[in-house]
Design a protein around this motif. Sequence first.
Motif, short mmCIF file in Angstrom:
data_model
loop_
_atom_site.label_atom_id
_atom_site.label_comp_id
_atom_site.label_asym_id
_atom_site.label_seq_id
_atom_site.Cartn_x
_atom_site.Cartn_y
_atom_site.Cartn_z
N PRO A 1 36.38 13.92 52.27
CA PRO A 1 37.22 14.83 51.47
C PRO A 1 38.03 14.15 50.37
CG PRO A 1 37.36 15.38 53.80
CD PRO A 1 36.60 14.10 53.71
N ASP A 2 38.44 12.90 50.58
CA ASP A 2 39.27 12.22 49.58
C ASP A 2 38.46 11.79 48.36
OD1 ASP A 2 41.42 12.50 51.25
OD2 ASP A 2 41.28 10.47 52.09
N LEU A 3 37.15 11.69 48.50
CA LEU A 3 36.34 11.10 47.43
C LEU A 3 35.35 12.07 46.79
CD1 LEU A 3 35.40 7.64 49.00
CD2 LEU A 3 37.34 8.20 47.56
N ILE A 4 35.27 13.27 47.31
CA ILE A 4 34.17 14.14 46.93
C ILE A 4 34.70 15.48 46.46
CG2 ILE A 4 33.67 15.38 49.09
CD1 ILE A 4 30.74 14.24 48.74
N GLU A 5 33.98 16.12 45.55
CA GLU A 5 34.39 17.42 45.03
C GLU A 5 33.22 18.39 45.07
OE1 GLU A 5 35.71 16.76 41.08
OE2 GLU A 5 33.75 16.24 40.27
N ARG A 6 33.57 19.67 45.09
CA ARG A 6 32.55 20.70 45.23
C ARG A 6 32.09 21.18 43.87
NH1 ARG A 6 32.82 25.68 49.53
NH2 ARG A 6 30.82 26.67 49.00
N GLU A 7 30.78 21.36 43.76
CA GLU A 7 30.16 21.97 42.58
C GLU A 7 29.27 23.11 43.08
OE1 GLU A 7 28.11 19.27 40.08
OE2 GLU A 7 29.91 18.16 39.50
N GLY A 8 29.78 24.33 43.09
CA GLY A 8 29.03 25.44 43.65
C GLY A 8 28.87 25.24 45.15
N ASP A 9 27.62 25.20 45.61
CA ASP A 9 27.34 24.99 47.03
C ASP A 9 26.99 23.54 47.32
OD1 ASP A 9 27.78 27.64 47.72
OD2 ASP A 9 25.72 28.22 47.23
N ARG A 10 27.30 22.64 46.38
CA ARG A 10 26.97 21.23 46.57
C ARG A 10 28.24 20.37 46.40
NH1 ARG A 10 22.08 20.23 42.44
NH2 ARG A 10 23.79 20.62 40.98
N TRP A 11 28.18 19.18 46.95
CA TRP A 11 29.29 18.24 46.83
C TRP A 11 28.77 16.93 46.24
CZ3 TRP A 11 29.12 22.03 50.34
CH2 TRP A 11 30.30 22.71 50.66
N ARG A 12 29.62 16.26 45.43
CA ARG A 12 29.25 14.97 44.87
C ARG A 12 30.50 14.11 44.76
NH1 ARG A 12 27.16 15.81 38.85
NH2 ARG A 12 27.26 13.54 38.90
N LEU A 13 30.33 12.81 44.61
CA LEU A 13 31.48 11.93 44.46
C LEU A 13 32.26 12.29 43.21
CD1 LEU A 13 30.00 8.41 45.36
CD2 LEU A 13 31.45 9.87 46.77
N ARG A 14 33.57 12.25 43.34
CA ARG A 14 34.45 12.62 42.22
C ARG A 14 34.34 11.60 41.08
NH1 ARG A 14 38.57 13.18 45.13
NH2 ARG A 14 38.28 15.41 45.49
N GLU A 15 34.21 10.33 41.41
CA GLU A 15 34.10 9.28 40.41
C GLU A 15 32.77 8.54 40.57
OE1 GLU A 15 37.43 6.72 40.70
OE2 GLU A 15 38.92 8.31 40.36
N SER A 16 32.10 8.31 39.45
CA SER A 16 30.83 7.56 39.43
C SER A 16 29.86 8.06 40.50
CB SER A 16 31.09 6.06 39.62
OG SER A 16 31.96 5.57 38.62
N PRO A 17 29.44 9.31 40.41
CA PRO A 17 28.57 9.86 41.46
C PRO A 17 27.19 9.21 41.52
CG PRO A 17 28.75 11.37 39.61
CD PRO A 17 29.76 10.30 39.37
N ASP A 18 26.85 8.40 40.50
CA ASP A 18 25.55 7.75 40.53
C ASP A 18 25.55 6.48 41.39
OD1 ASP A 18 27.22 6.32 38.88
OD2 ASP A 18 25.78 6.08 37.25
N ARG A 19 26.65 6.22 42.12
CA ARG A 19 26.72 5.03 42.96
C ARG A 19 25.87 5.12 44.21
NH1 ARG A 19 32.77 4.38 44.41
NH2 ARG A 19 32.86 6.60 43.87
N ILE A 20 25.61 6.33 44.69
CA ILE A 20 24.95 6.47 45.98
C ILE A 20 24.16 7.77 46.03
CG2 ILE A 20 27.00 7.55 46.99
CD1 ILE A 20 26.29 6.28 49.66
N ALA A 21 22.99 7.70 46.65
CA ALA A 21 22.21 8.91 46.90
C ALA A 21 22.73 9.58 48.16
CB ALA A 21 20.73 8.57 47.05
#
Length: 278
Positions: A247-267
């Motif tokens: 929860p501290d690092l991730i944000e919601r986009e519709g029905d999906r979640w991704r890292l808030r900063e530099s989401p390309d760091r991890i699959a």
Amino acid sequence: MDGRESWIEQNRANWDDRAALHEAAGYGIDALVVDRTRISGEVAQDRDRLGDLTGLDVIHLQCHLGTDTVSLARLGARRTVGVDLSPQSVNGARAIAARCGESIEYVESDVYRAREAAEGDFDLVYTSIGVLCWLPDVAGWARVVASLLRPGGRFLIRDDHPMLMAVGEDASDGLRLEQPYFQRDEPMTWDQQGSYIETPEGAPPMTHTRSHQWNHSIGEIITALLEDGLMLDSFEETPYSAWCPWPDLIEREGDRWRLRESPDRIALQYVITAHLPR
């Protein structure tokens, strides 16, 4: 009962409790009942990959309450079969399918016995989201997938990425690799109340809180499928998750979640399509 059978039995009891909790939470069931054209978000995101299922025989492994199974039936499948190890899930899925007006066969079985439990061969084997982590042996799983397909049949899996599974739960100081990335004989064992959805007020308490999980590397998964005769059609890794692991690092986009900063760091998720040659 050996260790593996004991682990599977404890997972079965844990998923019985989860099924009751998920039904109490709603789980998107009413929306499927009210709108007979609706399909689940999990199936919708792979609709192009699935294509037209009209006249095809489809089997859904680890189907849980069958909301995705109902969705596969609504894409035109001639015969739709759902398989799950939890009797509570299977009974719930049957009732939900009836409410949705869909004729679906549900079979109570763990994945490794699915070939013996389900009659006939299939044009599509489908499984999605939070599935492989509950299985101790990915090679045995791939053998079952191959055995269920008729020549020319297709396979699709969408699941949590093993990199996500390897990161620890406490990400307050950033992402840290704490769990194994590769398959191990011994499971990661958890003993906790609740599930991956918010527990609704008045929901039945979980009495079987112990569960066991295994991670499987991307290489182990793909190699297992190839060794059992499937041919890879596509493989995609994505920075999106179907749930919120940190929860501290991730944000919601519709029905999906991704890292808030530099989401390309991890699959966080992957999807594989394959087929059994004719």
